[in-house]
Scaffold this active site. Structure first.
Site, PDB file in Angstrom:
ATOM      1  NE  ARG A  16      -1.074 -10.277   7.401  1.00 35.67           N
ATOM      2  CZ  ARG A  16      -1.393  -9.259   8.188  1.00 35.67           C
ATOM      3  NH1 ARG A  16      -0.874  -9.171   9.400  1.00 35.67           N
ATOM      4  NH2 ARG A  16      -2.235  -8.332   7.782  1.00 35.67           N
ATOM      5  CG  HIS A  23       0.354  -8.249  -0.801  1.00 32.64           C
ATOM      6  ND1 HIS A  23      -0.252  -9.384  -0.296  1.00 32.64           N
ATOM      7  CD2 HIS A  23       1.177  -7.812   0.170  1.00 32.64           C
ATOM      8  CE1 HIS A  23       0.194  -9.615   0.909  1.00 32.64           C
ATOM      9  NE2 HIS A  23       1.067  -8.683   1.230  1.00 32.64           N
ATOM     10  CE1 TYR A  71      20.254   4.050  -4.914  1.00 34.56           C
ATOM     11  CE2 TYR A  71      19.560   3.182  -2.793  1.00 34.56           C
ATOM     12  CZ  TYR A  71      19.937   4.243  -3.570  1.00 34.56           C
ATOM     13  OH  TYR A  71      20.018   5.493  -3.035  1.00 34.56           O
TER      14      TYR A  71
END
Length: 855
Positions: free
Chosen positions: A40, A86, A130
């Site tokens: 991680r 993931h 967006y």
């Protein structure tokens, strides 16, 4: 019930495990720590990527969102990463993707994003629905050849997909882009470096594996941040290259523009790495407001399409270099950066230097090139075998066609061809799938040319796999290609030495006159001349009075002596500005003092760089001189010792500016005059020497410097002021009792409480006099204290506390003592004894005041 109990016991024994809580916690946290360390928070030393970054890049590569393809919605990419590789929140995936696209965070961005991807002002990116993204050209070099079995793959979280454990990485991404992360017990902070410098260092290490850490400095000059700036500290860079741990200073790039002849502007064009520009502007503006830095007029963010620009306008006459140094020291225009180069090496977190990281990268590239060469060799040999069969088939093409026409199907055709002509399975498959137009003479020539090329490729691949030098040469060739394609010039400037900035706070203070008032009860106030002149009365606590009132400069320093033998070092600019009619601030709120500590004397010091001496006297008659220079300190947040005192003793008076004589007066009226040269000079930590022999129940009330030509005035406990002359006092050695100065009366005696000298110049100028009682202040002039026929002087105030005579405006002139006075000083001591013993063994005290009547 017994059957149920037995079943319950049986269930418990079979299904429930008994384990200590600490063992469960230890095992669980151990597994968790291992996961977050390896999978991680920390990057892999080989490709410089954390797992989430690697999965994002691989998923985008699999989706075909390459640098030369159209952008795709970020939400679609994040969803694909989350669904396949993931299994965490989409926000963590999107945040990682956004960071890889920010050119002010990454030295070489790995994601090309359309839309709002955040800013250096700390603005967050637009929502993933967006924005659009694709791989950058640089990321393509990290993924290059991943489809040629160059790296190991492992099953994903649900065993439905395969994901790479590391990317091929055609350049040392860990050093180029740096890394930052925190896990359990480990953290990493690796700065970005210049791609050209890192590749040059890698190629040099390939050529000479015996290179030392210091040799790396010839190639890697230091960090190269995407935001530019100036990096100071070659020693920190050397240490970091060697050990992985070091400290450097990152300073903004600035310039000073001239607005007018007497006014400048500081312009910031580059700021330190990971400093938020909007926060920096706000921080500097807060410094201007809160710290009352009056030389800064305005700060503006003028950043536009041309680049970053912060303008700091200064007032006319301001020292631009001083203000710049102040901002470097007190704002994020300059920050420190601490290397902590921790990365995953062989599944373990390791703190390592640059040399070790590059060696790991080179070993990774050897493995990648070897795996790729094996893959390409296998493919080339397979194709070469097929081409050989096709070329062989051209010589017997008619027979082959006949065999195929006579066969029942494709499988039968392949078997018949293999049996009749000796072709292999692969060759027969290619023959039966061959299109008829390929039998033209042109295509046959192409096949022969392809065979030659394949043979040459096979030779080269075998050479790479069998010869270490050729393998390393191949790695260097590919690194050079990356350098020429992606490399750019250094952005951060390296300076060898860290500039040590020392700011004198006084340089930041406006030079102006102000009024300081300090009361005997310890209240301090600073007011402007305007407020002082506009106020009819001074603001005071009940029964309090001003012990010190003077017009001083803001650059001066107050030295405040207390009865416990301490002094307070208080710069005038540190005192809060108030109205003159306000009560002021209690001294304990500025510098903490003891409950029983009180102010006895205050001086306003302009400079400590002279030979001025001070006279310190204690109640028990101990006295010493100290140098004014010894009183200057840099830290002044607590009382500082001026004189060592015994438990029952107190500091009662302090005088300044050494003169020929010292006059010491006791509470009961004894006075002693001796030469100043007899009193030693001590440090602040020392006690004093005995200055005056004291009788029983007597103590020193005051002591001061004086010239033989001076007059002096002493104040009694009953508010009387008595004048006397120094020249009329006999001179004794130190540690004598002296002579009686004032007649002792049994009822309501006059005790001496304070005294002050008056020179001829002060008398001539008729200077001001301050008389303090326990409840009030009387301001008068020297003529009002003129000599009275009353042996107890002139009644001035209710009860005596303190007397102070203002210094003369003009400097004092030296007045020589006449010969007649000198003779008197030599003769009088022989006549005036301290005490006379009669025949009846009675001691009679002599006084020059015996001729006067009782009050």
């Amino acid at each position: 019930m017994s059957k149920i109990s037995k079943k319950l016991d049986q269930f418990v024994s079979e299904k429930i495990q008994k384990t200590l809580l600490e063992d469960i916690m230890a095992k669980s946290f151990g597994r968790y720590s291992k996961y977050i360390i390896q999978d991680r928070a920390l990057p892999d030393a080989r490709d410089g990527l954390k797992p989430v970054q690697r999965r994002i890049l691989y998923a985008m590569g699999q989706m075909g969102v390459n640098f030369n393809k159209p952008h795709k919605k970020s939400a679609r990419i994040a969803g694909d990463v989350m669904g396949k590789y993931h299994p965490h929140g989409d926000s963590s995936i999107y945040d990682a993707m956004v960071r890889m696209s920010q050119d002010f965070k990454m030295r070489i961005p790995l994601v090309d994003m359309h839309g709002n991807n955040g800013s250096i002002d700390g603005d967050s990116a637009a929502a993933m629905r967006y924005t659009e993204a694709r791989l950058s050209k640089e990321a393509d070099y990290l993924l290059k050849d991943i489809d040629k079995r160059t790296v190991n793959f492992v099953p994903n979280f649900d065993d439905e997909e395969q994901e790479p454990t590391v990317l091929p990485a055609k350049f040392p991404n860990l050093l180029v882009n740096g890394a930052m992360g925190i896990s359990a017990g480990y953290a990493t902070k690796i700065p970005p470096h210049n791609l050209k410098e890192v590749i040059d260092a890698t190629m040099a290490l390939i050529d000479n594996p015996d290179l030392t850490d210091m040799d790396m400095l010839n190639f890697i000059k230091g960090p190269d941040f995407p935001t530019g700036g100036i990096v100071q500290g070659i020693d920190g860079i050397k240490q970091a290259i060697k050990t992985g741990s070091g400290k450097v200073i990152i300073r903004s790039k600035t310039a000073i523009e001239e607005i007018s002849k007497s006014q400048d502007r500081i312009v910031v064009t580059e700021i330190p790495y990971e400093v938020v520009k909007a926060d920096l502007v706000r921080q500097i503006d807060t410094l201007r407001i809160n710290n009352n830095i009056e030389d800064i007029l305005e700060i503006r963010d003028e950043t536009d399409q041309e680049g970053l620009r912060i303008a700091i306008d200064l007032k006319k006459g301001a020292d631009s270099q001083l203000m710049l140094n102040y901002l470097f020291k007190n704002s994020d225009l300059q920050i420190s950066y601490n290397y902590n180069m921790v990365a995953i090496l062989k599944n373990r977190p390791v703190l390592c230097g640059v040399l070790e990281l590059l060696k790991v990268y080179i070993e990774h590239q050897k493995e990648v090139i070897t795996n790729r060469s094996n893959f390409e060799l296998e493919r080339a040999m397979k194709r070469n075998h097929i081409v050989e069969g096709l070329i062989k088939m051209t010589s017997v093409v008619q027979e082959v066609i006949d065999v195929i026409r006579k066969s029942n199907n494709k499988s039968d055709s392949k078997i018949n061809i293999q049996e009749k002509f000796g072709f292999s399975e692969l060759q027969s498959e290619a023959i039966v799938m061959l299109q008829l137009y390929r039998l033209s003479s042109t295509d046959i020539e192409a096949l022969m040319k392809e065979r030659d090329q394949l043979n040459q490729e096979i030779i080269e691949l075998n050479l790479i796999l069998s010869n270490e030098k050729v393998l390393l040469k191949t790695i260097k060739k590919e690194l050079l290609e990356v350098k020429n394609t992606l490399g750019d010039e250094r952005r951060s400037l390296i300076e060898d030495e860290i500039e040590n900035i020392k700011i004198d706070q006084k340089d930041l203070i406006t030079d102006e006159q102000t009024i300081i008032g300090i009361t005997k009860d310890g209240y301090v106030k600073r007011s402007s001349l305007r407020s002082f002149n506009a106020s009819k009365e001074v603001g005071l606590k009940e029964n309090d009075a001003l012990l010190f009132e003077k017009e001083v400069n803001t650059l001066q320093t107050l030295i405040i002596f207390t009865n416990l033998g301490n002094y307070l070092f208080l710069p005038v600019y540190k005192i809060e500005d108030q109205k003159w009619k306000d009560l002021g601030v209690y001294i304990n709120n500025i510098i903490p003092i003891e409950k029983n500590e009180k102010v006895i004397k205050v001086y306003a010091i302009e400079t400590f760089k002279n030979d001025t001496k001070l006279l310190l006297t204690s109640k028990q008659g101990l006295m010493k001189q100290v140098n004014l220079t010894d009183l200057e300190v840099t830290r002044f947040n607590k009382p500082i010792r001026a004189m060592k005192l015994s438990k029952d003793d107190e500091l009662i008076f302090v005088d300044m500016n050494e003169l020929e004589n010292i006059i010491s007066i006791s509470k009961n009226g004894y006075i002693l005059r001796f030469e100043t040269s007899e009193l030693p000079l001590y440090g602040l930590q020392a006690g004093g020497v005995k200055s005056m022999a004291l009788g029983e129940h007597d103590e020193v009330a005051v002591a001061f410097y004086a010239k033989p030509t001076d007059d002096f005035y002493f104040l009694t406990s009953r508010g009387h002021v008595i004048k006397d002359t120094v020249s009329e006092l006999p001179k004794y050695a130190r540690n004598r009792r002296g002579i009686i100065l004032i007649e002792r009366i049994k009822t309501s005696p006059h005790f001496i409480v304070s005294a002050a000298r008056a020179s001829k110049q002060q008398i001539k100028e008729n200077v001001k006099v301050r008389l303090l009682s326990s409840k009030e202040l009387l301001e008068t002039d020297l003529q009002d204290l003129k000599y009275s026929n009353n042996k107890f002087g002139k009644k001035m105030i209710e009860d005596g506390y303190y007397i102070e005579i203002s210094p003369s405006v003009e400097p004092e002139t030296e007045v020589k003592v006449t010969k007649k006075v000198v003779k008197q000083e030599e003769v009088v001591p022989k006549v005036l004894e301290e005490t006379i013993e009669t025949k009846q063994n009675q001691k009679i005290r002599l006084s020059r005041l015996d001729l006067f009547d009782e009050e």
